[in-house]
Design a protein around this motif. Structure first.
Motif: not given
Length: 652
Positions: A269-271, A290-302, A313-318
């Motif tokens: 996915v691209e956000l 971090n996406i709280p609806s998936i996990s409130k504690l987990q942070w992942h680098p992309f 006006d945009r910043i995206s990650v895959m």
């Protein structure tokens, strides 16, 4: 500390000059560039350049010289008669001196260990490094420090056992060295060390991640063990890390605006997030999500796939679905409607190089494996932006990407960003020389299911008034603000500890027969540092947050049609299909025409790199470790002086 503060001022006023310095130090065939060539490729150290190896050997020589110097000074006054007076042997005294020496030398490693993990460090930026590329230095220093500290502890345990003084292990001395505090610090360090080895870190990353928070216990009890005066050796590195960590904490508390997402059939996915126009970053940057609806504690680098020049006006990650968290994200987005509800997210970063030094090459050869293509998408977008808006010469681009299956070819569709409006002007690909060689290693022919399930789904999210665009923690003038926080907080710390010494510590030490407790003095220093950092960083963050909120326009819900997508079948056909794909935009047709797909083959790096022309050729590798090692091995063995290898850190 002084260098870090001045470095912030320099980076604020002389950012453009850094690119000129990189150009001068990286000219093809120059002495500087040859020092960047890989010398060690396979092994526990990973890919190591001549510069890194030289500094590593110099650092090891420093440790060896320090051990010799300490032992020479400690062993000289030891006499058998003096040892006998204390009813211990001479070798036991030497063992105690050896243990003390190993602890003192371990402090040298600890003095540098926090610099590589300070993501927003001005010190790293000044020397052309990023926290992502410097993480291996943190690992080297951690292994050396824990080896020395473990031997330090074993020497004293052996000494106490032989001299029948094991009760000293339970001693908490208020004036001298506190043994219990040292044992607690060593235990915390051993737990972090044990979970940091590759075999454990890769299989149980969360265990490694959460146990590393024991660094707080380690540092606090280390200071209690040696006293704050001796702990000043590690003060600069830890102080800068504490400021950076607290600023990251403040930034992560904000909910950011997720505008759209593209769901690929290859479980990627691209956000796309809304960002402040004042936020600038360079290609190969990364950020933590971090996406709280998936996990409130987990942070992942992309890795960031967008360009701040092409998409202001945009910043995206895959994100590739290769783990529990990423698979849950893909499932969540795959099951939503094209106009889905609001999705909350938090961001730390982005973090990246001060200047992309590889952009000055005549030709860029980008070699990727699987998800390693993500930082190269940002490079391609950056060069496309430069070629469309500037008259400067941009490098030729050769993208060599390897995928497992044909369906993974849809990742190439992310080279083009989601248009901000239906009437957005298309990019002119004629200004950029781009060639893509895509290799599919496991599929020898296109399967029917690949053709039928190759469409990319574009999702648009409803916006919430409480969300804010992604912005730097300290605004557009982040370097000057960081310098102010470093200097201001340190002055506040000195004032606080000066007042505490004058009106609390000194009256006890100077006017009574008592001595102020060493651990209590250390605790007062730690508390003063925390107060100073929290106050100054909070003021700087809130000031810039209020300023950026007043200057940022809210993102409105807009009905933008989903862009036309490209399937693997159209890539194989070379763009000659006479179907509905003929109505695709000119940029997408240009990408199809520039792409050559090789089914059931692996890239022959020797042949490809020999055919590349250019006075200066930058070879960038991103992907699995073995793939990067193969590319580095070829550049190392090549007799051509125009090849310059760069190992790109990527997060997916």
């Amino acid at each position: 500390m002084f260098m870090a503060g001045l470095g912030c001022v320099y980076l604020h006023f002389h950012t453009n000059k850094l690119e000129k310095v990189c150009d001068f130090c990286s000219k093809g065939g120059s002495m500087f560039d040859r020092w960047k060539r890989p010398v060690l490729i396979k092994g526990a150290l990973g890919i190591v350049t001549w510069t890194e190896l030289t500094f590593l050997l110099m650092f090891i020589a420093l440790l060896c010289w320090s051990i010799y110097s300490y032992l020479h000074a400690m062993f000289a006054p030891i006499r058998q008669e003096a040892a006998a007076a204390f009813e211990i042997n001479r070798w036991e005294v030497k063992l105690s001196s050896l243990g003390l020496t190993l602890g003192l030398v371990g402090n040298i490693c600890l003095a540098f260990i926090f610099f590589p993990v300070t993501r927003g460090s001005s010190v790293l930026q000044l020397v052309g490094l990023t926290s992502e590329s410097s993480i291996k230095y943190h690992m080297w220093l951690g292994h050396m420090a824990m080896t020395l500290f473990t031997l330090h502890g074993l020497c004293f345990i052996t000494f106490w056992t032989e001299t029948k003084q094991l009760s000293k292990m339970l001693k908490w001395d208020d004036l001298l060295v506190s043994n219990v505090a040292g044992e607690i610090a060593l235990t915390a360090g051993l737990v972090m060390w044990a979970t940091s080895f590759t075999c454990i870190r890769r299989k149980m990353f969360e265990l490694f991640f959460y146990t590393h928070y024991l660094y707080i216990v380690f540092v606090v009890f280390y200071v209690f063990h040696v006293g704050f005066s001796s702990a000043c050796t590690i003060l600069p590195g830890f102080y800068l890390f504490a400021i950076d960590r607290f600023l990251r904490l403040l930034q992560s508390q904000q909910k950011v605006c997720l505008v759209s997402a593209r769901v690929l059939p290859c479980r990627a996915v691209e956000l796309n997030f809304s960002k402040s126009p004042g936020l600038k970053y360079n290609p190969t940057s990364s950020m933590f999500i971090n996406i709280p609806s998936i996990s409130k504690l987990q942070w992942h680098p992309f890795s960031v796939t967008s360009s701040s020049k092409l998409e202001p006006d945009r910043i995206s990650v895959m994100i590739k679905g290769d783990g529990h968290w990423t698979n849950k994200l893909h499932q969540k987005l795959s099951s939503t409607s094209p106009r889905t509800t609001h999705l909350k997210a938090s961001i730390e970063g982005p973090y990246g190089p001060a200047s992309p030094d590889f952009m000055r090459h005549d030709t860029l050869v980008m070699v990727s494996g699987g998800s390693g293509i993500t930082p190269f998408i940002s490079i391609i977008r950056e060069i496309l932006s430069q070629s469309n808006t500037k008259t400067v010469k941009t490098p030729k681009l050769l993208l060599i990407c390897a995928f497992k299956h044909c369906v993974d070819l849809t990742i190439l569709d992310l080279i083009l960003p989601v248009p901000e409006s239906a009437n957005a002007a298309p990019l002119d690909f004629s200004c950029a020389e781009l060639r893509i060689e895509a290799f599919v290693t496991r599929d020898k022919e296109m399967k029917p299911e690949d053709e039928s399930s190759s469409q990319i789904q574009t999702l648009w999210f409803r916006q919430n008034g409480t969300d804010s665009p992604v912005a730097a923690a300290l605004g557009s003038n982040s370097w000057i603000w960081l310098g102010a926080i470093i200097s201001g907080s340190f002055v506040i710390y000195l004032v606080l500890i000066g007042l505490a010494t004058q009106y609390y510590i000194y009256p006890i030490d100077g006017n009574t027969n008592m001595r102020f407790s060493t651990p209590a003095k250390a605790a007062l220093n730690i508390l003063s540092i925390c107060v100073a950092v929290v106050v100054t960083a909070t003021v700087g963050f809130l000031w810039n947050n209020r300023r950026s909120s007043s200057q940022t326009t809210p993102v409105l819900n807009r009905a933008i049609p989903a862009p036309t997508t490209t399937s693997p079948a159209t890539l194989l056909s070379g763009g000659d299909s006479e179907s509905a794909e003929e109505v695709e935009s000119q940029p997408r047709n240009a990408i199809r025409q520039a792409t050559t797909v090789h089914l059931g083959k692996r890239p022959n790096m020797n042949r490809i790199l020999l055919e590349v022309e250019g006075e200066s050729v930058g070879v960038l590798a991103s992907g699995p470790k073995k793939m990067r090692q193969r590319v580095a091995n070829y550049c190392q063995s090549s007799i051509a002086d125009n090849l310059h290898f760069h190992s790109i850190s990527f997060a997916w």
